[in-house]
Motif scaffolding. Structure first.
Motif, PDB file in Angstrom:
ATOM      1  N   HIS A  24       0.867  -1.182   0.000  1.00  0.00           N
ATOM      2  CA  HIS A  24       0.000   0.000   0.000  1.00  0.00           C
ATOM      3  C   HIS A  24       0.905   1.234   0.000  1.00  0.00           C
ATOM      4  O   HIS A  24       1.820   1.335   0.818  1.00  0.00           O
ATOM      5  N   THR A  25       0.639   2.172  -0.910  1.00  0.00           N
ATOM      6  CA  THR A  25       1.416   3.411  -0.979  1.00  0.00           C
ATOM      7  C   THR A  25       0.805   4.451  -0.053  1.00  0.00           C
ATOM      8  O   THR A  25      -0.399   4.734  -0.127  1.00  0.00           O
ATOM      9  N   ILE A  26       1.635   5.007   0.818  1.00  0.00           N
ATOM     10  CA  ILE A  26       1.208   6.093   1.708  1.00  0.00           C
ATOM     11  C   ILE A  26       1.364   7.406   0.942  1.00  0.00           C
ATOM     12  O   ILE A  26       2.482   7.821   0.621  1.00  0.00           O
ATOM     13  N   THR A  27       0.259   8.064   0.644  1.00  0.00           N
ATOM     14  CA  THR A  27       0.278   9.300  -0.152  1.00  0.00           C
ATOM     15  C   THR A  27       0.161  10.535   0.742  1.00  0.00           C
ATOM     16  O   THR A  27      -0.265  10.439   1.906  1.00  0.00           O
ATOM     17  N   GLN A  28       0.492  11.675   0.186  1.00  0.00           N
ATOM     18  CA  GLN A  28       0.334  12.918   0.924  1.00  0.00           C
ATOM     19  C   GLN A  28      -1.137  13.184   1.221  1.00  0.00           C
ATOM     20  O   GLN A  28      -1.486  13.676   2.298  1.00  0.00           O
ATOM     21  N   LYS A  29      -2.002  12.830   0.289  1.00  0.00           N
ATOM     22  CA  LYS A  29      -3.439  13.005   0.519  1.00  0.00           C
ATOM     23  C   LYS A  29      -3.889  12.205   1.740  1.00  0.00           C
ATOM     24  O   LYS A  29      -4.624  12.710   2.590  1.00  0.00           O
ATOM     25  N   GLN A  30      -3.446  10.962   1.842  1.00  0.00           N
ATOM     26  CA  GLN A  30      -3.816  10.132   2.994  1.00  0.00           C
ATOM     27  C   GLN A  30      -3.259  10.728   4.293  1.00  0.00           C
ATOM     28  O   GLN A  30      -3.957  10.777   5.311  1.00  0.00           O
ATOM     29  N   ASN A  32      -2.569  13.896   4.871  1.00  0.00           N
ATOM     30  CA  ASN A  32      -3.337  15.116   5.169  1.00  0.00           C
ATOM     31  C   ASN A  32      -4.712  14.792   5.736  1.00  0.00           C
ATOM     32  O   ASN A  32      -5.183  15.459   6.663  1.00  0.00           O
ATOM     33  N   VAL A 103       6.611   9.778   2.748  1.00  0.00           N
ATOM     34  CA  VAL A 103       5.516   9.890   1.794  1.00  0.00           C
ATOM     35  C   VAL A 103       5.877   9.190   0.483  1.00  0.00           C
ATOM     36  O   VAL A 103       7.031   9.174   0.062  1.00  0.00           O
ATOM     37  N   ASN A 104       4.875   8.590  -0.122  1.00  0.00           N
ATOM     38  CA  ASN A 104       4.967   7.887  -1.410  1.00  0.00           C
ATOM     39  C   ASN A 104       5.799   6.611  -1.360  1.00  0.00           C
ATOM     40  O   ASN A 104       6.222   6.112  -2.404  1.00  0.00           O
ATOM     41  N   THR A 105       6.017   6.071  -0.161  1.00  0.00           N
ATOM     42  CA  THR A 105       6.642   4.756  -0.074  1.00  0.00           C
ATOM     43  C   THR A 105       5.546   3.724   0.169  1.00  0.00           C
ATOM     44  O   THR A 105       4.436   4.047   0.582  1.00  0.00           O
ATOM     45  N   ARG A 106       5.906   2.478  -0.095  1.00  0.00           N
ATOM     46  CA  ARG A 106       4.931   1.398   0.047  1.00  0.00           C
ATOM     47  C   ARG A 106       5.218   0.609   1.323  1.00  0.00           C
ATOM     48  O   ARG A 106       6.377   0.364   1.672  1.00  0.00           O
TER      49      ARG A 106
END
Length: 153
Positions: A24-30, A32, A103-106
């Motif tokens: 699962h990629t952790i995004t900046q949107k998640q 925030n 951010v953006n790592t899985r």
């Protein structure tokens, strides 16, 4: 995915790795959205520009509790427990954060059945967890989560 329908099926996995979730990629949107939900807007999580210039990771990082809050999501991707009256999230134990999640790592979860007890018909399962970060030797965290399963008879 493993399917478990009763205590005996659960117990057959004692001291064994139960499974590994998908990445699962952790995004900046998640990040925030988690900051908004928890009112934790520390800049290391929510300000990419400042994190890039002032932070030790050159990018924002996920909240530690965000990564822990993903435990049920990952668990349900590994195991489908059927024949239930009710499931109770009982406890989270000995979580030790070893490394931040940039951010953006899985990430993914590895689970092992550490203990199981029949409490007068209620299954108390202690699941050892380790959240791996893709490409990193150290995990994001290790610990255990305890669920109470009330199976139908």
């Amino acid at each position: 995915m493993i399917i478990i329908k009763n205590y005996d099926e659960f117990e057959s996995h004692l001291d064994k790795e139960i499974g590994i979730s998908p990445w699962h990629t952790i995004t900046q949107k998640q990040i925030n959205q988690f900051a908004d939900a928890t009112l934790d807007h520390q800049w290391i999580h929510t300000d990419p520009e400042r994190a890039k210039t002032e932070g030790p990771f050159n990018a924002t990082i996920a909240h530690g509790y965000l990564t822990v809050s993903l435990l049920p999501h990952f668990w349900h991707q590994i195991v489908e427990v059927q024949n239930l009256k009710m499931l109770i999230n009982y406890s989270i134990e000995n979580i030790k954060f070893a490394q931040p999640v940039v951010v953006n790592t899985r990430v993914r979860l590895i689970c092992k059945l550490d203990a199981i007890v029949n409490l007068r018909g209620i299954t108390k399962a202690t699941i050892g967890v380790k959240m791996e970060i893709e490409g990193e030797k150290k995990p994001a965290y290790t610990g255990a989560v305890v669920f109470l399963y009330h199976f139908n008879n």
